[in-house]
Design an enzyme around this catalytic site. Structure first.
Site, PDB file in Angstrom:
ATOM      1  N   ASN A  88       1.247  -1.261  -0.024  1.00  0.00           N
ATOM      2  CA  ASN A  88      -0.223  -0.082   0.562  1.00  0.00           C
ATOM      3  C   ASN A  88       0.767   1.231  -0.142  1.00  0.00           C
ATOM      4  O   ASN A  88       0.402   2.487  -0.317  1.00  0.00           O
ATOM      5  CB  ASN A  88      -0.746  -0.289   0.950  1.00  0.00           C
ATOM      6  CG  ASN A  88      -1.365   1.560   1.800  1.00  0.00           C
ATOM      7  OD1 ASN A  88      -2.127   1.769   0.534  1.00  0.00           O
ATOM      8  ND2 ASN A  88      -0.965   2.004   2.706  1.00  0.00           N
ATOM      9  N   SER A 144      -3.352   2.985  -8.431  1.00  0.00           N
ATOM     10  CA  SER A 144      -4.296   3.823  -8.883  1.00  0.00           C
ATOM     11  C   SER A 144      -5.334   3.965 -10.228  1.00  0.00           C
ATOM     12  O   SER A 144      -4.369   3.250 -11.370  1.00  0.00           O
ATOM     13  CB  SER A 144      -3.368   5.060  -8.427  1.00  0.00           C
ATOM     14  OG  SER A 144      -4.525   5.981  -9.266  1.00  0.00           O
ATOM     15  N   TYR A 167       3.526   8.789 -11.540  1.00  0.00           N
ATOM     16  CA  TYR A 167       3.520   8.241 -10.561  1.00  0.00           C
ATOM     17  C   TYR A 167       2.572   7.103 -11.530  1.00  0.00           C
ATOM     18  O   TYR A 167       2.458   6.029 -11.037  1.00  0.00           O
ATOM     19  CB  TYR A 167       2.177   9.704  -9.864  1.00  0.00           C
ATOM     20  CG  TYR A 167       1.388   9.024  -8.587  1.00  0.00           C
ATOM     21  CD1 TYR A 167       1.974   8.331  -7.676  1.00  0.00           C
ATOM     22  CD2 TYR A 167       0.241   8.772  -9.149  1.00  0.00           C
ATOM     23  CE1 TYR A 167       0.822   7.635  -6.403  1.00  0.00           C
ATOM     24  CE2 TYR A 167      -0.669   7.582  -8.498  1.00  0.00           C
ATOM     25  CZ  TYR A 167      -0.957   7.665  -7.179  1.00  0.00           C
ATOM     26  OH  TYR A 167      -1.187   7.160  -6.593  1.00  0.00           O
ATOM     27  N   ALA A 169       3.676   6.261 -14.028  1.00  0.00           N
ATOM     28  CA  ALA A 169       3.773   4.628 -15.066  1.00  0.00           C
ATOM     29  C   ALA A 169       3.925   3.956 -14.040  1.00  0.00           C
ATOM     30  O   ALA A 169       4.229   2.469 -14.238  1.00  0.00           O
ATOM     31  CB  ALA A 169       4.843   4.875 -15.346  1.00  0.00           C
ATOM     32  N   SER A 170       4.622   4.107 -13.064  1.00  0.00           N
ATOM     33  CA  SER A 170       4.981   3.893 -11.901  1.00  0.00           C
ATOM     34  C   SER A 170       3.193   2.394 -11.021  1.00  0.00           C
ATOM     35  O   SER A 170       4.180   1.305 -11.082  1.00  0.00           O
ATOM     36  CB  SER A 170       5.174   3.653 -10.938  1.00  0.00           C
ATOM     37  OG  SER A 170       3.954   4.859 -10.138  1.00  0.00           O
ATOM     38  N   LYS A 171       2.302   3.471 -11.272  1.00  0.00           N
ATOM     39  CA  LYS A 171       1.580   2.267 -10.900  1.00  0.00           C
ATOM     40  C   LYS A 171       0.451   0.871 -12.347  1.00  0.00           C
ATOM     41  O   LYS A 171       0.338   0.309 -12.149  1.00  0.00           O
ATOM     42  CB  LYS A 171       0.103   3.294 -10.457  1.00  0.00           C
ATOM     43  CG  LYS A 171       0.125   4.035  -9.116  1.00  0.00           C
ATOM     44  CD  LYS A 171       0.452   2.823  -8.160  1.00  0.00           C
ATOM     45  CE  LYS A 171      -0.128   3.406  -6.754  1.00  0.00           C
ATOM     46  NZ  LYS A 171       0.452   3.136  -5.248  1.00  0.00           N
ATOM     47  N   ILE A 199      -9.424  10.089  -3.649  1.00  0.00           N
ATOM     48  CA  ILE A 199      -9.822   9.907  -2.320  1.00  0.00           C
ATOM     49  C   ILE A 199     -10.061  11.015  -1.501  1.00  0.00           C
ATOM     50  O   ILE A 199      -9.670  12.058  -1.657  1.00  0.00           O
ATOM     51  CB  ILE A 199      -8.500   9.241  -1.182  1.00  0.00           C
ATOM     52  CG1 ILE A 199      -8.867   7.619  -2.253  1.00  0.00           C
ATOM     53  CG2 ILE A 199     -10.009   9.041   0.241  1.00  0.00           C
ATOM     54  CD1 ILE A 199      -7.267   5.884  -0.916  1.00  0.00           C
TER      55      ILE A 199
HETATM   56  N1  LIG Z   1      -5.182   8.985  -1.717  1.00  0.00           N
HETATM   57  C1  LIG Z   1      -5.949   9.118  -3.373  1.00  0.00           C
HETATM   58  O1  LIG Z   1      -6.537   9.366  -3.357  1.00  0.00           O
HETATM   59  C2  LIG Z   1      -5.614   7.539  -3.560  1.00  0.00           C
HETATM   60  C3  LIG Z   1      -5.965   7.684  -4.906  1.00  0.00           C
HETATM   61  C4  LIG Z   1      -5.524   5.970  -5.792  1.00  0.00           C
HETATM   62  C5  LIG Z   1      -4.982   4.965  -4.710  1.00  0.00           C
HETATM   63  N2  LIG Z   1      -4.234   5.632  -4.328  1.00  0.00           N
HETATM   64  C6  LIG Z   1      -3.171   4.247  -3.112  1.00  0.00           C
HETATM   65  O2  LIG Z   1      -3.042   4.080  -2.537  1.00  0.00           O
HETATM   66  C7  LIG Z   1      -2.446   4.047  -1.322  1.00  0.00           C
HETATM   67  C8  LIG Z   1      -2.625   5.100  -0.084  1.00  0.00           C
HETATM   68  O3  LIG Z   1      -2.057   6.244  -0.140  1.00  0.00           O
HETATM   69  P1  LIG Z   1      -2.681   7.155   1.123  1.00  0.00           P
HETATM   70  O4  LIG Z   1      -3.482   8.032   0.191  1.00  0.00           O
HETATM   71  O5  LIG Z   1      -3.024   6.554   1.779  1.00  0.00           O
HETATM   72  O6  LIG Z   1      -1.044   7.871   1.384  1.00  0.00           O
HETATM   73  P2  LIG Z   1      -0.356   8.658   2.396  1.00  0.00           P
HETATM   74  O7  LIG Z   1       0.512   9.245   2.246  1.00  0.00           O
HETATM   75  O8  LIG Z   1      -1.409   9.158   3.330  1.00  0.00           O
HETATM   76  O9  LIG Z   1       0.612   6.913   2.619  1.00  0.00           O
HETATM   77  C9  LIG Z   1       1.002   6.292   2.095  1.00  0.00           C
HETATM   78  C10 LIG Z   1       2.564   5.375   3.658  1.00  0.00           C
HETATM   79  O10 LIG Z   1       3.235   5.263   2.636  1.00  0.00           O
HETATM   80  C11 LIG Z   1       4.397   5.619   3.408  1.00  0.00           C
HETATM   81  N3  LIG Z   1       5.995   4.947   3.044  1.00  0.00           N
HETATM   82  C12 LIG Z   1       5.800   6.510   1.691  1.00  0.00           C
HETATM   83  N4  LIG Z   1       7.184   6.113   1.527  1.00  0.00           N
HETATM   84  C13 LIG Z   1       7.921   5.265   2.000  1.00  0.00           C
HETATM   85  C14 LIG Z   1       9.332   4.672   2.236  1.00  0.00           C
HETATM   86  N5  LIG Z   1       9.873   4.974   1.267  1.00  0.00           N
HETATM   87  N6  LIG Z   1       9.088   3.126   3.057  1.00  0.00           N
HETATM   88  C15 LIG Z   1       8.522   3.356   3.716  1.00  0.00           C
HETATM   89  N7  LIG Z   1       6.879   3.683   3.600  1.00  0.00           N
HETATM   90  C16 LIG Z   1       6.160   4.395   2.833  1.00  0.00           C
HETATM   91  C17 LIG Z   1       4.144   7.180   3.580  1.00  0.00           C
HETATM   92  O11 LIG Z   1       5.052   7.216   5.241  1.00  0.00           O
HETATM   93  C18 LIG Z   1       2.708   7.150   4.511  1.00  0.00           C
HETATM   94  O12 LIG Z   1       2.418   5.920   5.188  1.00  0.00           O
HETATM   95  C19 LIG Z   1      -0.782   4.176  -2.468  1.00  0.00           C
HETATM   96  O13 LIG Z   1      -0.359   3.301  -2.868  1.00  0.00           O
HETATM   97  C20 LIG Z   1      -1.581   5.395  -2.917  1.00  0.00           C
HETATM   98  O14 LIG Z   1      -0.886   6.068  -4.540  1.00  0.00           O
HETATM   99  C21 LIG Z   1      -4.071   7.060  -3.421  1.00  0.00           C
END
Ligand SMILES: NC(=O)c1ccc[n+]([C@@H]2O[C@H](COP(=O)([O-])OP(=O)(O)OC[C@H]3O[C@@H](n4cnc5c(N)ncnc54)[C@H](O)[C@@H]3O)[C@@H](O)[C@H]2O)c1
Length: 255
Positions: A88, A144, A167, A169-171, A199
């Site tokens: 995640n 995503s 972002y 491209a990684s997804k 979100i």
């Molecule tokens: N927020 C959105 O709208 C959304 C939409 C689509 C997908 N996502 C995906 O959902 C997932 C969670 O996103 P979120 O919104 O909760 O983000 P967030 O920033 O709240 O949480 C991301 C977490 O990843 C951790 N992280 C980042 N780099 C790290 C590293 N090098 N080592 C260990 N941990 C690390 C951070 O400390 C953080 O706790 C992600 O994969 C994101 O791409 C989010």
């Protein structure tokens, strides 16, 4: 005794915290192992927290060894436990070339994004392969909609918000390795993904209005919408779902 163990990366973040909480709410017999580079503010839904900077790929095997030891020493875990892994974590950071327009993206930012979002999930699965195989493994990669479709840049006009190519491209790469790993594990371990839409988190109101007007369900996603599907993919209820990336986007990618 606990009959399932789930490892959640990015457990300190918004969605990660909700996933840990939903896992605990959905079962009395799950052990949650949280992994993040920063300590979570609330740890009540996490049984074991491990600090790991996922961009340091060489540290992943050591952490997995640690998890193996932890599981052999935790007397609350049944020997026949099933093992889940939720990839995640995602990179959102303060670094040159991130949070900027296409013309300002940098190789350094691309490298960091790919390490956290794509390489780390792959090498975690590699390091955990024997554990996953031995324990009816289930992997869920958090992707995503940015990995499925191109951005609609007019959403971001006058908001200061960005949507980086690195972002998406990684997804998109994560979506591919989801299928690749499902095929490699050949049924011993199920590997699926979720692709959440945006979100809701107090974004700029003009962005939010535009976003909602283009979403069939008429709202942005909540953390709970996504966590529910992740819990389903980790459970036996999704036994015949494998190698799929499920969009949890209120229909954003359907039209
Ligand atoms: N927020 C959105 O709208 C959304 C939409 C689509 C997908 N996502 C995906 O959902 C997932 C969670 O996103 P979120 O919104 O909760 O983000 P967030 O920033 O709240 O949480 C991301 C977490 O990843 C951790 N992280 C980042 N780099 C790290 C590293 N090098 N080592 C260990 N941990 C690390 C951070 O400390 C953080 O706790 C992600 O994969 C994101 O791409 C989010």
């Amino acid at each position: 005794m606990n009959d399932s163990v789930v490892l959640v990366t990015g457990c300190s973040g918004h969605l990660g915290a909700r996933i840990c909480c939903s896992l605990k709410e959905s079962s009395d017999s799950v052990v949650v192992i949280g992994v993040d580079s920063v300590r979570p503010k609330f740890e009540e839904h996490i049984d074991h927290f491990l600090t790991l900077d996922l961009s340091l790929l060489a540290d992943i095997p050591k952490t997995v060894d640690h998890i193996r030891n932890l599981l052999s020493e935790d007397l609350s875990v049944s020997p026949n436990f099933s093992l889940g892994l939720v990839n995640n974590a995602a990179f959102y950071g303060e670094i040159d070339g991130w949070g900027v327009d296409f013309l300002e993206e940098t190789p350094g930012a691309w490298e960091q994004v790919f390490k956290v979002n794509l390489f780390a999930p792959f090498f975690l699965c590699q390091s955990m392969a024997s554990l996953l195989r031995a324990h009816s493994g289930r992997v869920v990669n958090v992707s995503s909609i940015a990995g499925l479709v191109a951005p609609q840049f007019d959403l971001y006009v006058d908001t200061g918000m960005t949507n980086e190519a690195s972002y998406g491209a990684s997804k998109a790469g994560l979506n591919h390795i989801t299928k690749w790993l499902a095929s490699w594990f050949a049924g011993d371990v199920r590997v699926n993904g979720v692709a959440p839409g945006g979100i809701e988190r107090g974004q700029d109101i003009s962005f939010k209005d535009r976003y909602i007007s283009r979403t069939i369900s008429g709202r942005m996603a909540s953390e709970n919408d996504v966590a529910e599907v992740i819990c389903f993919l980790l459970s036996e209820r999704s036994e015949y779902v494998n190698g799929q990336v499920i969009a949890v986007d209120g229909g954003w990618t359907a039209v």
